[in-house]
Design a protein around this motif. Structure first.
Motif, PDB file in Angstrom:
ATOM      1  N   ALA A  92      44.651  43.981  27.651  1.00 42.23           N
ATOM      2  CA  ALA A  92      43.413  43.417  27.292  1.00 42.23           C
ATOM      3  C   ALA A  92      43.441  41.806  27.962  1.00 42.23           C
ATOM      4  N   GLU A  93      45.114  41.271  27.941  1.00 42.37           N
ATOM      5  CA  GLU A  93      45.682  39.949  28.690  1.00 42.37           C
ATOM      6  C   GLU A  93      44.485  40.056  30.319  1.00 42.37           C
ATOM      7  N   LEU A  94      44.957  41.123  30.844  1.00 41.82           N
ATOM      8  CA  LEU A  94      43.724  40.922  32.146  1.00 41.82           C
ATOM      9  C   LEU A  94      42.543  40.628  31.945  1.00 41.82           C
ATOM     10  N   ALA A  95      41.820  41.652  30.872  1.00 39.85           N
ATOM     11  CA  ALA A  95      40.763  41.558  30.817  1.00 39.85           C
ATOM     12  C   ALA A  95      39.815  40.489  30.154  1.00 39.85           C
ATOM     13  N   ARG A  96      40.807  39.444  29.666  1.00 37.21           N
ATOM     14  CA  ARG A  96      41.027  37.904  29.052  1.00 37.21           C
ATOM     15  C   ARG A  96      40.607  37.408  30.628  1.00 37.21           C
ATOM     16  N   ASP A  97      41.412  37.473  31.400  1.00 32.59           N
ATOM     17  CA  ASP A  97      42.058  37.022  32.436  1.00 32.59           C
ATOM     18  C   ASP A  97      40.379  36.465  33.124  1.00 32.59           C
ATOM     19  N   ILE A  98      40.106  37.834  33.555  1.00 34.45           N
ATOM     20  CA  ILE A  98      38.725  38.439  34.578  1.00 34.45           C
ATOM     21  C   ILE A  98      37.769  37.824  33.862  1.00 34.45           C
ATOM     22  N   LEU A  99      37.172  37.837  32.374  1.00 40.03           N
ATOM     23  CA  LEU A  99      36.117  37.072  31.818  1.00 40.03           C
ATOM     24  C   LEU A  99      36.034  35.782  32.155  1.00 40.03           C
ATOM     25  N   HIS A 100      37.662  34.870  31.567  1.00 41.77           N
ATOM     26  CA  HIS A 100      37.437  33.995  31.254  1.00 41.77           C
ATOM     27  C   HIS A 100      36.801  32.923  32.972  1.00 41.77           C
ATOM     28  N   THR A 101      37.228  33.827  34.042  1.00 45.17           N
ATOM     29  CA  THR A 101      36.450  32.851  34.990  1.00 45.17           C
ATOM     30  C   THR A 101      35.088  32.665  35.915  1.00 45.17           C
ATOM     31  N   GLU A 102      34.495  33.307  34.401  1.00 47.08           N
ATOM     32  CA  GLU A 102      32.993  33.973  34.427  1.00 47.08           C
ATOM     33  C   GLU A 102      32.631  34.813  35.235  1.00 47.08           C
ATOM     34  N   ALA A 103      33.578  35.477  36.593  1.00 51.97           N
ATOM     35  CA  ALA A 103      33.247  36.121  37.412  1.00 51.97           C
ATOM     36  C   ALA A 103      31.890  37.237  37.324  1.00 51.97           C
ATOM     37  N   ARG A 104      31.373  37.010  37.898  1.00 50.99           N
ATOM     38  CA  ARG A 104      30.862  38.471  37.905  1.00 50.99           C
ATOM     39  C   ARG A 104      30.601  39.726  38.509  1.00 50.99           C
ATOM     40  N   ILE A 105      31.170  40.035  39.921  1.00 46.81           N
ATOM     41  CA  ILE A 105      31.822  40.031  41.046  1.00 46.81           C
ATOM     42  C   ILE A 105      33.599  40.877  40.942  1.00 46.81           C
ATOM     43  N   LEU A 106      33.967  41.831  40.549  1.00 42.39           N
ATOM     44  CA  LEU A 106      35.332  42.116  40.990  1.00 42.39           C
ATOM     45  C   LEU A 106      35.536  42.969  41.693  1.00 42.39           C
ATOM     46  N   ILE A 107      36.350  42.682  42.843  1.00 46.64           N
ATOM     47  CA  ILE A 107      36.989  42.591  43.889  1.00 46.64           C
ATOM     48  C   ILE A 107      38.204  43.796  43.755  1.00 46.64           C
ATOM     49  N   THR A 108      38.270  44.619  44.039  1.00 40.81           N
ATOM     50  CA  THR A 108      39.699  45.371  43.930  1.00 40.81           C
ATOM     51  C   THR A 108      40.221  46.707  44.724  1.00 40.81           C
ATOM     52  N   GLU A 109      40.917  47.462  44.628  1.00 40.92           N
ATOM     53  CA  GLU A 109      41.461  48.372  45.743  1.00 40.92           C
ATOM     54  C   GLU A 109      41.762  49.907  44.739  1.00 40.92           C
ATOM     55  N   ARG A 110      41.538  51.015  45.043  1.00 43.13           N
ATOM     56  CA  ARG A 110      41.640  51.992  44.657  1.00 43.13           C
ATOM     57  C   ARG A 110      43.724  52.083  43.666  1.00 43.13           C
ATOM     58  N   ALA A 111      44.328  51.709  44.520  1.00 42.75           N
ATOM     59  CA  ALA A 111      45.218  51.765  44.176  1.00 42.75           C
ATOM     60  C   ALA A 111      45.529  51.290  41.893  1.00 42.75           C
TER      61      ALA A 111
END
Length: 556
Positions: A92-111
């Motif tokens: 939930a903490e990770l989700a909160r960080d992402i959603l707090h930024t109001e970013a509509r695109i998340l760039i990540t990698e398979r790892a």
């Protein structure tokens, strides 16, 4: 020297026609032009993918791979902002960080995909960089040129970074950094360090953190210097990387320097191309050891993550000091309660601070305020800027000549027998003990009133075991160690617990205190000798806390 530009976008565009090698990662090499072209393609992709009316924010959950600087440059070109996401956050903490930024695109990698399992991220599109689908998505944009595709207004006041700053309590706050501030910071460091076109900046600190971007990537970009990336910091691989990439400059935070010093010494340690290391929290003792072993000068700097205050080191800065206020800043050390300026520090034999109780206060900037705020957090903004002053949250003291000395975070103040002490000062003294590779000092509640001093010591590889008698003799020989600074408790660990940015995890240490699985030694009563802290000692001590109604203070 370097490129002048009011924005990061201008600095990126200046590299379009530069075909020199500019980015190294593992066995890959890319020219400055290739990096800029890749950024232009991603800016064009962003312009197509970002929903109409959405904030121009891109969340980036990556290790230090080439995609991270590409997206930083892409955001600059597009007039967007990158929000660096800490991969050590979970659930939930990770989700909160992402959603707090109001970013509509998340760039990540398979790892990092397992971190997202089960998270609810409504409206967020996930792009996975090391996949065929990502490569196919980018193909139509490969011919894009810088400046062709934008999603925001751009300009010096356009947001370029949202980077999370951690505190001892509450959720991390996303500090705002604009293109103008980041470009100015990079150009200032170019001048300060004399960064050249042929320099290579080694980025081994995590790029989701402000240090790697502001103090390492930005000056390289401003100077037209190269960048070499390390996916994650590795003390054992540091020298081989530096030699492989011919790196001349690196940054550090927290305990990275101690980890480097803890590696097995070699006869050829000084055979490296490094010219300077720039960072914070290395400590004077370890900085000297680093210079002696590797032949590299460490320059300790200070700049609050949010940009509200900075200190400039000059040639006449005395040992132990950070420097003086940067010209234009009206920095003062004040008592937070009275807002009165603290008197200058007075020193005794061996450099011992004689009047720490009155000289140590919080560093504030009473002048121009470059702080740009936190994203969607007016309460944090108001706590940082009060009555027109920027409050750093850091403890300092100032000598009669105006030089400033770091004394720790406000959370790291200890009050022992009615005297205020600063954890950083005690740490710097304990760090002289040859058997320690890292030291952390923090407060634990006294059973009756105030605090007691506790220290965690990580032993160096050459230390067979902890010797309480040797340590006591060492303490007795430190002329600047006041009697109230002597730790009551000593926790001995193989490795210091740290955060993702290699800073000591003080919150965890304070919460655990002396109730931990690691060996603890203590000075009971008026005794000056250390002995093992036993289960019987713990039971008796907890009884004293209960008698005084202070047991609930433990673990805070």
């Amino acid at each position: 020297m370097g490129t002048q530009g009011a924005t990061v976008a201008e600095l990126v565009q200046a590299r379009w026609a530069d075909h020199r090698p500019g980015l190294w990662f593992e066995d890959e090499v890319y020219s400055h032009h290739q990096v800029t072209a890749a950024a232009a393609a991603r800016a064009a992709l962003l312009a197509d993918l970002l929903p109409r009316g959405a904030e121009a924010h891109v969340a980036v959950l990556l290790d230090n791979t080439p995609e991270f600087p590409r997206w930083l440059s892409a955001a600059a070109l597009a007039g967007a902002a990158v929000a660096g996401i800490n991969p050590t956050r979970r659930g939930a903490e990770l989700a909160r960080d992402i959603l707090h930024t109001e970013a509509r695109i998340l760039i990540t990698e398979r790892a990092h995909l397992p971190l997202l399992d089960g998270l609810e991220l409504p409206g967020v599109r996930v792009l996975v960089t090391d996949t065929d689908a990502y490569a196919e998505l980018l193909k139509p944009y490969e011919g894009a040129k810088p400046g062709e595709h934008t999603v925001g207004e751009g300009g010096p006041r356009s947001r370029i970074l949202l980077y999370f700053t951690s505190g001892s309590t509450g959720a991390p706050k996303a500090a705002i950094c604009t293109q103008g501030r980041l470009a100015a910071a990079g150009q200032s460091l170019v001048r300060f360090h004399g960064v050249r076109l042929d320099d290579v900046h080694y980025i081994c600190m995590p790029m989701f953190h402000g240090n790697a971007v502001i103090a390492d990537w930005a000056p390289a970009l401003a100077a037209g210097a190269g960048v070499a990336l390390r996916r994650r910091f590795s003390a054992s691989a540091f020298l081989s990387d530096v030699r492989k990439y011919r790196a001349t400059y690196f940054t550090y935070v927290g305990r990275a320097v101690q980890y480097l010093l803890a590696t097995e010494p070699g006869d050829d340690d000084r055979d490296n191309p490094l010219r300077v290391g720039f960072g914070t929290e290395a400590g004077a003792v370890d900085a000297r050891r680093f210079a002696e072993r590797f032949g590299v000068k460490l320059v300790e700097g200070y700049g609050s993550s949010e940009g509200g205050a900075s200190i400039q080191r000059t040639a006449d800065t005395p040992p132990g000091a950070i420097g003086r206020a940067t010209p234009g800043d009206d920095l003062a050390v004040v008592d937070p309660a009275s807002r009165a300026e603290c008197p200058p520090a007075r020193f005794g034999p061996g450099g011992r601070l004689l009047n720490g109780d009155e000289a140590i206060g919080e560093l504030v900037n009473r002048g121009r305020n470059p702080f740009e705020g936190y994203w969607r957090n007016p309460e944090a903004d108001a706590a940082r800027v009060r009555d027109g002053w920027y409050w750093t949250g850091d403890l300092f003291y100032r000598d009669a000549a105006g030089f400033l000395y770091f004394a720790g975070r406000t959370d790291d103040r200890l009050r022992v027998d009615s005297e205020n002490l600063a954890a950083a000062m005690i740490e710097n003294i304990l760090a002289r003990w040859p058997a320690a590779s890292a030291v952390a000092v923090y407060a634990v509640p006294d059973p009756v009133a105030g605090d007691q001093v506790m220290a965690t010591l990580a032993l160096s590889a050459g230390a067979a075991s902890f010797s309480p008698s040797d340590f006591a003799r060492f303490l007795a020989g430190q002329s600047d160690l006041g009697p109230k600074m002597i730790p009551t408790y000593l926790r001995i660990v193989d490795r210091m617990p740290v955060t993702a940015t290699n800073k000591v995890h003080r919150v965890a240490l304070r919460r655990t205190g002396f109730r931990c699985a690691d060996p603890v030694w203590w000075r009971a009563g008026a005794s000056s000798a250390y002995r093992r802290f036993s289960p019987e000692d713990l039971a008796g001590l907890l009884g004293r806390y209960r008698e005084q109604g202070r047991e609930d203070l433990l673990g805070r």
